[in-house]
Design a protein around this motif. Structure first.
Motif, mmCIF file in Angstrom:
data_model
loop_
_atom_site.group_PDB
_atom_site.id
_atom_site.type_symbol
_atom_site.label_atom_id
_atom_site.label_comp_id
_atom_site.label_asym_id
_atom_site.label_seq_id
_atom_site.Cartn_x
_atom_site.Cartn_y
_atom_site.Cartn_z
ATOM 1 N N GLU A 459 1.717 -11.298 -14.741
ATOM 2 C CA GLU A 459 1.390 -10.199 -15.651
ATOM 3 C C GLU A 459 0.061 -9.556 -15.247
ATOM 4 N N THR A 462 0.687 -7.404 -12.192
ATOM 5 C CA THR A 462 1.397 -6.171 -12.542
ATOM 6 C C THR A 462 0.468 -5.167 -13.204
ATOM 7 N N LYS A 463 -0.392 -5.649 -14.102
ATOM 8 C CA LYS A 463 -1.314 -4.767 -14.811
ATOM 9 C C LYS A 463 -2.422 -4.238 -13.909
ATOM 10 N N PRO A 466 -0.872 -2.254 -9.811
ATOM 11 C CA PRO A 466 0.423 -1.565 -9.861
ATOM 12 C C PRO A 466 0.778 -0.880 -8.547
ATOM 13 N N ILE A 469 2.517 -3.707 -6.363
ATOM 14 C CA ILE A 469 3.542 -4.617 -6.876
ATOM 15 C C ILE A 469 4.899 -4.423 -6.193
ATOM 16 N N ASN A 470 5.261 -3.169 -5.864
ATOM 17 C CA ASN A 470 6.534 -2.945 -5.162
ATOM 18 C C ASN A 470 6.506 -3.557 -3.763
ATOM 19 N N GLU A 473 6.877 -7.357 -4.149
ATOM 20 C CA GLU A 473 8.058 -7.881 -4.837
ATOM 21 C C GLU A 473 8.953 -8.776 -3.976
#
Length: 515
Positions: A459, A462-463, A466, A469-470, A473
Protein backbone atom coordinates in the motif's frame (compact mmCIF):
# COMPACT_ATOMS: atom_id res chain seq x y z
CA UNK A 1 19.65 11.59 -10.50
CA UNK A 2 19.90 11.56 -6.73
CA UNK A 3 22.37 8.70 -6.46
CA UNK A 4 24.89 10.65 -8.58
CA UNK A 5 25.19 13.29 -5.86
CA UNK A 6 27.27 11.08 -3.59
CA UNK A 7 29.57 8.09 -3.65
CA UNK A 8 28.87 4.76 -2.04
CA UNK A 9 31.82 2.79 -0.70
CA UNK A 10 31.20 -0.63 0.80
CA UNK A 11 28.47 -0.03 3.35
CA UNK A 12 29.19 3.61 4.07
CA UNK A 13 27.92 6.71 2.35
CA UNK A 14 30.51 9.46 1.82
CA UNK A 15 29.34 12.76 3.28
CA UNK A 16 29.00 15.86 1.15
CA UNK A 17 31.17 18.89 1.85
CA UNK A 18 28.40 20.52 3.93
CA UNK A 19 28.34 17.51 6.30
CA UNK A 20 25.08 16.11 5.02
CA UNK A 21 24.64 12.53 3.83
CA UNK A 22 22.32 11.93 0.90
CA UNK A 23 20.53 8.71 0.07
CA UNK A 24 17.52 7.57 -1.96
CA UNK A 25 15.41 6.15 0.87
CA UNK A 26 15.46 6.60 4.63
CA UNK A 27 13.63 4.14 6.89
CA UNK A 28 13.04 5.29 10.47
CA UNK A 29 12.70 2.40 12.92
CA UNK A 30 14.21 -1.08 12.58
CA UNK A 31 11.03 -3.06 13.06
CA UNK A 32 9.12 -5.50 10.87
CA UNK A 33 7.51 -2.75 8.78
CA UNK A 34 10.77 -1.04 7.78
CA UNK A 35 12.39 -4.45 7.26
CA UNK A 36 9.56 -5.47 4.93
CA UNK A 37 9.54 -2.20 2.97
CA UNK A 38 13.32 -2.24 2.62
CA UNK A 39 13.25 -5.83 1.38
CA UNK A 40 10.51 -5.10 -1.15
CA UNK A 41 12.41 -2.08 -2.49
CA UNK A 42 15.67 -4.03 -2.78
CA UNK A 43 13.83 -6.67 -4.80
CA UNK A 44 12.17 -4.08 -7.05
CA UNK A 45 14.93 -1.47 -7.45
CA UNK A 46 18.20 -2.94 -6.12
CA UNK A 47 20.18 0.11 -7.24
CA UNK A 48 18.39 2.44 -4.80
CA UNK A 49 20.42 3.26 -1.71
CA UNK A 50 18.65 2.76 1.63
CA UNK A 51 19.62 4.02 5.08
CA UNK A 52 17.97 2.89 8.33
CA UNK A 53 17.90 4.72 11.67
CA UNK A 54 17.01 2.92 14.90
CA UNK A 55 17.08 4.51 18.36
CA UNK A 56 17.88 1.22 20.12
CA UNK A 57 21.07 -0.84 19.86
CA UNK A 58 19.60 -3.58 17.64
CA UNK A 59 16.70 -4.35 15.33
CA UNK A 60 13.27 -5.64 16.31
CA UNK A 61 13.35 -4.62 19.96
CA UNK A 62 10.09 -2.67 20.24
CA UNK A 63 6.69 -3.81 18.92
CA UNK A 64 8.26 -6.43 16.64
CA UNK A 65 10.01 -8.19 19.50
CA UNK A 66 8.66 -11.67 20.16
CA UNK A 67 7.98 -10.88 23.84
CA UNK A 68 6.16 -7.65 22.99
CA UNK A 69 3.41 -9.04 20.74
CA UNK A 70 1.05 -11.99 20.54
CA UNK A 71 2.99 -13.69 17.74
CA UNK A 72 -0.23 -14.72 16.07
CA UNK A 73 -0.26 -15.11 12.32
CA UNK A 74 -3.37 -12.93 12.21
CA UNK A 75 -5.54 -14.65 9.63
CA UNK A 76 -8.87 -14.17 11.47
CA UNK A 77 -9.00 -17.88 12.19
CA UNK A 78 -9.56 -17.39 15.92
CA UNK A 79 -9.96 -13.66 16.62
CA UNK A 80 -13.63 -13.12 17.45
CA UNK A 81 -13.40 -9.34 17.16
CA UNK A 82 -12.99 -9.69 13.37
CA UNK A 83 -16.52 -11.12 13.06
CA UNK A 84 -19.45 -9.07 14.31
CA UNK A 85 -23.06 -10.06 14.79
CA UNK A 86 -25.47 -7.93 12.77
CA UNK A 87 -28.80 -6.68 14.22
CA UNK A 88 -30.62 -9.44 12.31
CA UNK A 89 -28.50 -12.10 14.03
CA UNK A 90 -26.32 -12.96 11.04
CA UNK A 91 -22.52 -12.75 11.30
CA UNK A 92 -20.52 -10.26 9.24
CA UNK A 93 -17.29 -11.96 8.13
CA UNK A 94 -16.10 -9.24 5.71
CA UNK A 95 -13.30 -8.05 8.00
CA UNK A 96 -12.17 -11.63 8.63
CA UNK A 97 -11.95 -12.21 4.87
CA UNK A 98 -9.95 -9.00 4.46
CA UNK A 99 -7.47 -9.84 7.21
CA UNK A 100 -7.07 -13.44 6.02
CA UNK A 101 -6.32 -12.37 2.46
CA UNK A 102 -3.76 -9.85 3.73
CA UNK A 103 -2.00 -12.52 5.77
CA UNK A 104 -1.87 -14.76 2.70
CA UNK A 105 0.09 -11.96 0.98
CA UNK A 106 2.68 -12.09 3.77
CA UNK A 107 2.91 -15.87 3.51
CA UNK A 108 3.56 -15.67 -0.23
CA UNK A 109 6.28 -13.03 0.17
CA UNK A 110 8.02 -14.98 2.93
CA UNK A 111 7.91 -18.07 0.70
CA UNK A 112 9.50 -16.07 -2.12
CA UNK A 113 12.32 -15.00 0.19
CA UNK A 114 12.95 -18.62 1.22
CA UNK A 115 12.77 -19.94 -2.35
CA UNK A 116 15.17 -17.21 -3.48
CA UNK A 117 17.52 -18.11 -0.62
CA UNK A 118 17.33 -14.55 0.69
CA UNK A 119 16.44 -15.94 4.10
CA UNK A 120 16.88 -19.48 5.42
CA UNK A 121 15.41 -21.80 8.06
CA UNK A 122 11.77 -20.64 8.00
CA UNK A 123 11.05 -22.67 11.14
CA UNK A 124 13.14 -20.12 13.03
CA UNK A 125 10.29 -17.64 12.56
CA UNK A 126 7.10 -19.52 11.63
CA UNK A 127 5.45 -22.79 12.74
CA UNK A 128 2.10 -24.37 12.09
CA UNK A 129 -0.13 -24.26 15.16
CA UNK A 130 -3.89 -24.83 15.60
CA UNK A 131 -5.94 -21.66 16.03
CA UNK A 132 -9.01 -21.92 18.25
CA UNK A 133 -11.85 -19.74 19.50
CA UNK A 134 -13.30 -20.62 22.90
CA UNK A 135 -16.51 -19.26 24.43
CA UNK A 136 -18.68 -19.87 27.50
CA UNK A 137 -22.40 -19.36 27.98
CA UNK A 138 -25.40 -20.24 25.85
CA UNK A 139 -25.53 -16.90 24.02
CA UNK A 140 -21.83 -16.99 23.11
CA UNK A 141 -22.02 -20.64 22.03
CA UNK A 142 -24.88 -19.74 19.69
CA UNK A 143 -22.83 -16.89 18.24
CA UNK A 144 -19.76 -19.08 17.77
CA UNK A 145 -21.79 -21.72 15.92
CA UNK A 146 -23.21 -19.08 13.57
CA UNK A 147 -19.70 -17.67 13.08
CA UNK A 148 -18.41 -21.14 12.27
CA UNK A 149 -21.19 -21.74 9.73
CA UNK A 150 -20.45 -18.41 8.01
CA UNK A 151 -16.68 -18.94 7.90
CA UNK A 152 -16.56 -22.64 7.07
CA UNK A 153 -18.53 -22.03 3.86
CA UNK A 154 -15.75 -19.73 2.66
CA UNK A 155 -12.70 -21.32 0.94
CA UNK A 156 -10.33 -19.13 3.01
CA UNK A 157 -11.44 -20.95 6.17
CA UNK A 158 -11.64 -24.47 4.81
CA UNK A 159 -10.94 -27.13 7.44
CA UNK A 160 -12.43 -25.27 10.41
CA UNK A 161 -14.19 -27.51 12.95
CA UNK A 162 -16.79 -26.71 15.62
CA UNK A 163 -17.56 -28.65 18.78
CA UNK A 164 -19.56 -28.18 21.95
CA UNK A 165 -18.85 -31.76 23.01
CA UNK A 166 -16.73 -31.89 26.16
CA UNK A 167 -15.01 -35.12 25.14
CA UNK A 168 -13.94 -33.63 21.81
CA UNK A 169 -12.80 -30.46 23.54
CA UNK A 170 -10.77 -32.60 25.93
CA UNK A 171 -8.92 -33.98 22.89
CA UNK A 172 -8.31 -30.51 21.48
CA UNK A 173 -7.38 -28.60 24.65
CA UNK A 174 -6.77 -30.98 27.58
CA UNK A 175 -5.14 -28.33 29.77
CA UNK A 176 -8.20 -26.10 29.41
CA UNK A 177 -10.74 -28.87 30.02
CA UNK A 178 -9.07 -30.69 32.94
CA UNK A 179 -10.88 -30.26 36.28
CA UNK A 180 -13.52 -28.02 34.69
CA UNK A 181 -16.53 -28.31 37.00
CA UNK A 182 -18.76 -25.55 35.61
CA UNK A 183 -21.97 -26.73 33.95
CA UNK A 184 -22.02 -23.59 31.78
CA UNK A 185 -22.20 -24.39 28.03
CA UNK A 186 -18.79 -24.26 26.35
CA UNK A 187 -17.77 -24.52 22.70
CA UNK A 188 -14.77 -24.02 20.45
CA UNK A 189 -13.72 -23.87 16.84
CA UNK A 190 -10.39 -25.24 15.63
CA UNK A 191 -8.43 -24.96 12.42
CA UNK A 192 -5.08 -26.73 12.15
CA UNK A 193 -3.51 -24.46 9.51
CA UNK A 194 -2.93 -21.51 11.84
CA UNK A 195 0.59 -20.30 12.60
CA UNK A 196 2.79 -18.92 15.33
CA UNK A 197 5.12 -16.21 13.99
CA UNK A 198 8.23 -14.92 15.73
CA UNK A 199 8.30 -11.42 14.26
CA UNK A 200 11.43 -10.51 16.17
CA UNK A 201 13.36 -13.34 14.52
CA UNK A 202 11.90 -12.50 11.09
CA UNK A 203 12.80 -8.83 11.49
CA UNK A 204 16.42 -9.70 12.23
CA UNK A 205 16.57 -12.12 9.29
CA UNK A 206 15.34 -9.42 6.92
CA UNK A 207 17.80 -6.82 8.18
CA UNK A 208 20.68 -9.29 7.93
CA UNK A 209 19.69 -9.77 4.30
CA UNK A 210 19.44 -6.02 3.74
CA UNK A 211 22.87 -5.42 5.23
CA UNK A 212 24.27 -7.95 2.77
CA UNK A 213 22.76 -5.75 0.04
CA UNK A 214 24.63 -2.66 1.30
CA UNK A 215 21.73 -1.13 3.23
CA UNK A 216 23.30 1.14 5.87
CA UNK A 217 22.11 0.35 9.40
CA UNK A 218 22.48 3.10 12.00
CA UNK A 219 21.72 2.02 15.57
CA UNK A 220 21.58 4.23 18.66
CA UNK A 221 20.27 7.02 16.44
CA UNK A 222 17.26 9.13 17.40
CA UNK A 223 15.62 11.24 14.70
CA UNK A 224 14.96 14.52 16.46
CA UNK A 225 13.57 16.56 13.58
CA UNK A 226 12.46 16.28 9.99
CA UNK A 227 12.00 19.21 7.60
CA UNK A 228 11.19 19.74 3.93
CA UNK A 229 13.98 21.30 1.85
CA UNK A 230 13.60 23.72 -1.05
CA UNK A 231 14.08 20.94 -3.63
CA UNK A 232 11.38 18.74 -2.11
CA UNK A 233 13.73 16.39 -0.25
CA UNK A 234 13.51 15.63 3.46
CA UNK A 235 16.28 16.62 5.85
CA UNK A 236 16.61 14.70 9.10
CA UNK A 237 18.37 15.82 12.24
CA UNK A 238 19.72 12.70 13.90
CA UNK A 239 21.38 12.38 17.29
CA UNK A 240 23.87 9.62 18.10
CA UNK A 241 22.85 8.57 21.62
CA UNK A 242 26.29 7.05 22.28
CA UNK A 243 28.51 9.97 21.24
CA UNK A 244 25.97 12.78 21.48
CA UNK A 245 26.92 13.95 17.99
CA UNK A 246 24.25 15.40 15.71
CA UNK A 247 24.12 14.27 12.10
CA UNK A 248 22.16 15.53 9.08
CA UNK A 249 20.78 13.17 6.46
CA UNK A 250 18.73 13.91 3.36
CA UNK A 251 16.55 11.68 1.19
CA UNK A 252 13.88 12.02 -1.48
CA UNK A 253 11.67 9.46 0.29
CA UNK A 254 11.23 8.82 4.02
CA UNK A 255 9.24 6.07 5.72
CA UNK A 256 8.42 6.58 9.39
CA UNK A 257 7.96 3.13 10.88
CA UNK A 258 8.90 3.87 14.45
CA UNK A 259 5.87 2.35 16.18
CA UNK A 260 4.13 4.81 18.48
CA UNK A 261 7.02 7.22 17.95
CA UNK A 262 5.80 7.76 14.39
CA UNK A 263 3.19 10.27 15.59
CA UNK A 264 5.75 12.80 16.80
CA UNK A 265 7.79 12.61 13.60
CA UNK A 266 4.66 12.84 11.45
CA UNK A 267 3.76 16.02 13.31
CA UNK A 268 7.26 17.44 12.83
CA UNK A 269 7.06 16.80 9.09
CA UNK A 270 4.30 19.39 8.88
CA UNK A 271 2.37 17.62 6.11
CA UNK A 272 -1.37 18.48 6.10
CA UNK A 273 -2.29 14.79 6.15
CA UNK A 274 -0.76 14.49 9.62
CA UNK A 275 -2.91 17.19 11.17
CA UNK A 276 -5.71 16.47 13.65
CA UNK A 277 -4.30 13.01 14.37
CA UNK A 278 -3.48 11.88 17.88
CA UNK A 279 -2.64 8.68 19.66
CA UNK A 280 -3.79 6.80 22.76
CA UNK A 281 -1.18 4.46 24.28
CA UNK A 282 -2.17 1.11 25.75
CA UNK A 283 0.38 -1.09 27.47
CA UNK A 284 0.13 -4.81 28.04
CA UNK A 285 1.17 -7.51 30.48
CA UNK A 286 1.42 -11.22 29.72
CA UNK A 287 1.66 -14.13 32.10
CA UNK A 288 4.29 -16.68 31.04
CA UNK A 289 4.35 -20.25 32.32
CA UNK A 290 7.63 -21.34 33.96
CA UNK A 291 6.59 -24.98 34.43
CA UNK A 292 7.59 -27.15 31.42
CA UNK A 293 5.15 -29.89 32.47
CA UNK A 294 2.27 -27.44 32.07
CA UNK A 295 3.65 -26.04 28.79
CA UNK A 296 3.81 -29.55 27.33
CA UNK A 297 0.06 -30.05 27.86
CA UNK A 298 -1.06 -27.29 25.51
CA UNK A 299 -0.49 -26.93 21.77
CA UNK A 300 -2.69 -24.20 20.26
CA UNK A 301 -3.56 -20.53 20.23
CA UNK A 302 -6.89 -20.22 22.01
CA UNK A 303 -8.69 -16.88 21.80
CA UNK A 304 -11.60 -15.95 24.02
CA UNK A 305 -14.03 -13.05 23.91
CA UNK A 306 -13.11 -9.55 25.05
CA UNK A 307 -14.77 -8.19 28.14
CA UNK A 308 -17.22 -5.30 27.78
CA UNK A 309 -15.28 -2.03 27.43
CA UNK A 310 -11.98 -3.75 26.62
CA UNK A 311 -10.01 -2.68 23.52
CA UNK A 312 -9.71 -5.34 20.79
CA UNK A 313 -5.99 -5.76 21.51
CA UNK A 314 -6.93 -7.02 25.00
CA UNK A 315 -8.83 -10.12 23.86
CA UNK A 316 -7.72 -12.88 26.28
CA UNK A 317 -5.81 -15.74 24.73
CA UNK A 318 -3.81 -18.74 25.86
CA UNK A 319 -0.97 -19.12 23.38
CA UNK A 320 1.63 -21.69 22.64
CA UNK A 321 4.66 -19.74 21.38
CA UNK A 322 8.00 -20.83 19.93
CA UNK A 323 10.72 -18.42 21.07
CA UNK A 324 14.43 -19.19 20.67
CA UNK A 325 13.45 -22.74 19.63
CA UNK A 326 11.75 -23.30 22.95
CA UNK A 327 8.08 -24.02 23.44
CA UNK A 328 6.50 -21.40 25.70
CA UNK A 329 3.00 -20.75 27.05
CA UNK A 330 1.63 -17.23 27.48
CA UNK A 331 -1.68 -15.85 28.70
CA UNK A 332 -3.01 -12.34 28.36
CA UNK A 333 -2.71 -9.61 27.54
CA UNK A 334 -3.81 -7.59 30.52
CA UNK A 335 -4.19 -3.99 29.46
CA UNK A 336 -2.56 -1.13 31.28
CA UNK A 337 -1.79 2.50 30.80
CA UNK A 338 1.48 4.31 30.37
CA UNK A 339 1.91 7.74 28.74
CA UNK A 340 4.87 6.33 26.79
CA UNK A 341 4.38 5.77 23.06
CA UNK A 342 7.18 3.19 23.05
CA UNK A 343 8.21 0.67 25.67
CA UNK A 344 11.55 2.51 25.75
CA UNK A 345 9.90 5.90 25.27
CA UNK A 346 9.43 9.01 27.41
CA UNK A 347 6.85 9.63 30.11
CA UNK A 348 6.10 12.87 28.22
CA UNK A 349 5.22 11.17 24.91
CA UNK A 350 1.45 11.55 25.29
CA UNK A 351 1.41 15.14 26.52
CA UNK A 352 3.90 16.35 23.91
CA UNK A 353 1.79 14.78 21.14
CA UNK A 354 -1.08 17.14 21.92
CA UNK A 355 -0.89 20.07 19.50
CA UNK A 356 -3.25 22.96 18.73
CA UNK A 357 -4.55 21.17 15.62
CA UNK A 358 -5.44 17.91 17.44
CA UNK A 359 -6.43 19.25 20.87
CA UNK A 360 -10.19 19.18 20.20
CA UNK A 361 -9.87 15.72 18.63
CA UNK A 362 -8.02 14.40 21.68
CA UNK A 363 -10.49 15.94 24.14
CA UNK A 364 -13.42 14.50 22.20
CA UNK A 365 -11.80 11.06 22.28
CA UNK A 366 -11.38 11.30 26.04
CA UNK A 367 -15.02 12.21 26.53
CA UNK A 368 -16.23 9.40 24.26
CA UNK A 369 -14.07 6.67 25.78
CA UNK A 370 -14.71 6.97 29.51
CA UNK A 371 -15.58 3.25 29.67
CA UNK A 372 -12.19 2.41 28.16
CA UNK A 373 -10.44 4.67 30.65
CA UNK A 374 -12.30 2.98 33.52
CA UNK A 375 -11.37 -0.44 32.14
CA UNK A 376 -7.67 0.49 31.91
CA UNK A 377 -7.64 1.80 35.48
CA UNK A 378 -9.18 -1.45 36.68
CA UNK A 379 -6.58 -3.44 34.76
CA UNK A 380 -3.68 -1.42 36.18
CA UNK A 381 -4.91 -2.10 39.72
CA UNK A 382 -5.19 -5.88 39.27
CA UNK A 383 -3.08 -7.95 41.63
CA UNK A 384 -1.35 -11.09 40.40
CA UNK A 385 -3.99 -13.21 42.14
CA UNK A 386 -6.77 -11.31 40.31
CA UNK A 387 -4.95 -12.02 37.06
CA UNK A 388 -4.71 -15.66 38.08
CA UNK A 389 -8.49 -15.71 38.50
CA UNK A 390 -8.86 -14.63 34.86
CA UNK A 391 -6.33 -17.26 33.80
CA UNK A 392 -8.36 -19.91 35.63
CA UNK A 393 -11.27 -19.19 33.28
CA UNK A 394 -8.99 -20.88 30.72
CA UNK A 395 -7.02 -23.24 33.00
CA UNK A 396 -9.17 -24.16 36.02
CA UNK A 397 -6.31 -25.65 38.07
CA UNK A 398 -3.65 -23.03 37.23
CA UNK A 399 -1.17 -22.51 40.08
CA UNK A 400 0.20 -19.07 40.84
CA UNK A 401 3.75 -20.35 41.32
CA UNK A 402 3.78 -21.68 37.72
CA UNK A 403 3.28 -18.24 36.18
CA UNK A 404 5.35 -15.06 35.99
CA UNK A 405 4.40 -11.59 34.75
CA UNK A 406 6.16 -9.94 31.81
CA UNK A 407 5.57 -6.46 30.43
CA UNK A 408 4.66 -6.53 26.74
CA UNK A 409 5.01 -3.76 24.17
CA UNK A 410 3.22 -0.46 23.88
CA UNK A 411 0.46 0.00 21.31
CA UNK A 412 -0.73 3.44 20.24
CA UNK A 413 -4.26 3.51 18.88
CA UNK A 414 -4.90 6.24 16.32
CA UNK A 415 -7.34 9.02 17.22
CA UNK A 416 -8.79 11.10 14.42
CA UNK A 417 -12.00 12.68 13.13
CA UNK A 418 -14.03 10.42 10.85
CA UNK A 419 -17.33 10.72 9.01
CA UNK A 420 -18.67 7.59 10.70
CA UNK A 421 -17.52 8.27 14.25
CA UNK A 422 -17.27 12.05 14.31
CA UNK A 423 -14.71 13.96 16.37
CA UNK A 424 -12.10 12.03 18.29
CA UNK A 425 -12.77 8.52 16.99
CA UNK A 426 -10.49 5.81 18.35
CA UNK A 427 -9.24 3.64 15.48
CA UNK A 428 -8.40 -0.02 16.07
CA UNK A 429 -6.22 -1.05 13.17
CA UNK A 430 -3.17 -0.25 11.09
CA UNK A 431 -3.10 2.93 9.02
CA UNK A 432 -0.73 4.54 6.52
CA UNK A 433 -0.58 8.34 6.39
CA UNK A 434 1.30 9.78 3.41
CA UNK A 435 1.95 13.15 1.79
CA UNK A 436 0.03 13.92 -1.39
CA UNK A 437 3.26 13.82 -3.41
CA UNK A 438 4.28 10.45 -1.91
CA UNK A 439 7.60 11.73 -0.57
CA UNK A 440 6.92 10.66 3.00
CA UNK A 441 4.74 8.05 4.69
CA UNK A 442 4.12 7.05 8.28
CA UNK A 443 2.66 3.90 9.75
CA UNK A 444 0.30 4.32 12.69
CA UNK A 445 -1.88 1.99 14.73
CA UNK A 446 -1.63 -1.56 16.00
CA UNK A 447 -3.29 -4.94 15.35
CA UNK A 448 -3.27 -6.78 12.98
CA UNK A 449 -0.01 -4.92 12.28
CA UNK A 450 2.95 -7.22 11.73
CA UNK A 451 0.93 -10.09 10.27
CA UNK A 452 -0.20 -7.87 7.41
CA UNK A 453 3.13 -6.07 6.99
CA UNK A 454 3.58 -7.05 3.33
CA UNK A 455 0.09 -5.90 2.33
CA UNK A 456 0.56 -2.62 4.19
CA UNK A 457 3.97 -1.97 2.63
CA UNK A 458 2.56 -2.68 -0.84
CA UNK A 459 0.00 0.00 0.00
CA UNK A 460 2.90 2.35 0.78
CA UNK A 461 4.51 1.57 -2.58
CA UNK A 462 1.24 2.19 -4.42
CA UNK A 463 0.60 5.49 -2.64
CA UNK A 464 4.15 6.81 -2.77
CA UNK A 465 5.51 5.50 -6.07
CA UNK A 466 2.53 5.54 -8.48
CA UNK A 467 4.85 6.33 -11.39
CA UNK A 468 6.71 3.05 -10.84
CA UNK A 469 3.96 0.64 -9.83
CA UNK A 470 3.12 -0.53 -13.38
CA UNK A 471 6.80 -1.15 -14.05
CA UNK A 472 7.12 -3.10 -10.79
CA UNK A 473 3.94 -5.14 -11.17
CA UNK A 474 5.46 -8.16 -12.99
CA UNK A 475 8.09 -8.56 -10.27
CA UNK A 476 5.49 -8.11 -7.53
CA UNK A 477 3.34 -10.85 -9.10
CA UNK A 478 6.38 -13.09 -9.25
CA UNK A 479 6.86 -12.61 -5.50
CA UNK A 480 3.14 -12.59 -4.66
CA UNK A 481 1.11 -14.61 -7.20
CA UNK A 482 -2.24 -13.38 -5.82
CA UNK A 483 -1.30 -9.68 -6.20
CA UNK A 484 -4.33 -7.80 -7.50
CA UNK A 485 -6.62 -10.82 -7.14
CA UNK A 486 -9.15 -12.00 -4.57
CA UNK A 487 -8.18 -15.43 -3.28
CA UNK A 488 -11.74 -15.99 -2.12
CA UNK A 489 -12.88 -15.66 -5.73
CA UNK A 490 -10.05 -17.86 -7.03
CA UNK A 491 -10.24 -21.08 -4.98
CA UNK A 492 -7.86 -23.00 -7.27
CA UNK A 493 -5.18 -20.32 -6.89
CA UNK A 494 -5.87 -20.30 -3.14
CA UNK A 495 -5.33 -24.05 -2.93
CA UNK A 496 -2.10 -23.82 -4.93
CA UNK A 497 -0.82 -21.05 -2.67
CA UNK A 498 -1.75 -22.92 0.50
CA UNK A 499 0.08 -26.00 -0.74
CA UNK A 500 3.19 -24.18 -1.96
CA UNK A 501 3.60 -21.88 1.05
CA UNK A 502 3.13 -24.77 3.49
CA UNK A 503 5.83 -26.73 1.67
CA UNK A 504 8.28 -23.83 1.32
CA UNK A 505 7.82 -22.63 4.90
CA UNK A 506 7.94 -26.24 6.13
CA UNK A 507 4.64 -25.88 7.94
CA UNK A 508 3.52 -29.44 7.38
CA UNK A 509 6.63 -30.98 8.91
CA UNK A 510 6.21 -32.83 12.19
CA UNK A 511 7.04 -30.61 15.12
CA UNK A 512 10.10 -31.57 17.17
CA UNK A 513 9.62 -32.23 20.86
CA UNK A 514 10.52 -29.20 22.97
CA UNK A 515 11.31 -29.02 26.63
Amino acid sequence: MLHLLYKFKGKRLVKMSNGETKTDVILIGAGIMSATLGTLLKELVPEWEITVFEKLSKAGEESSNEWNNAGTGHAALCELNYTNERPDGSVDISKAIKVNEQFQVSMQFWSHLVNSKLIANPQDFIRQLPHMSLVHGEENVTFLKKRFEALSNNPLFQGMEFSDNTEKLMEWIPLVMQNRTSKEPIAATKIDTGTDVNFGALTNMLFEHLESKDVVMNYNRSVNDIKRTSDGSWKLKVRNSVTGNVEHHTAKFVFIGGGGGSIHLLQKSGIPEGRRIGGFPVSGIFMVCNNPDVVAQHHAKVYGKAKVGAPPMSVPHLDTRFIDNKKTLLFGPFAGFSPRFLKNGSMFDLITSVKPDNLVTMLAAGAKNMSLTKYLIQQVLLSKEKRMEELREFIPNAKSEDWDLIVAGQRVQVIKDTEEGGKGTLQFGTEVVSAVDGSIAALLGASPGASTAVHVMLEVLTKCFPEHINEWEPKIKQMIPSYGLSLMDNPKLLQNIHTSTAETLRLSEKEPVFC
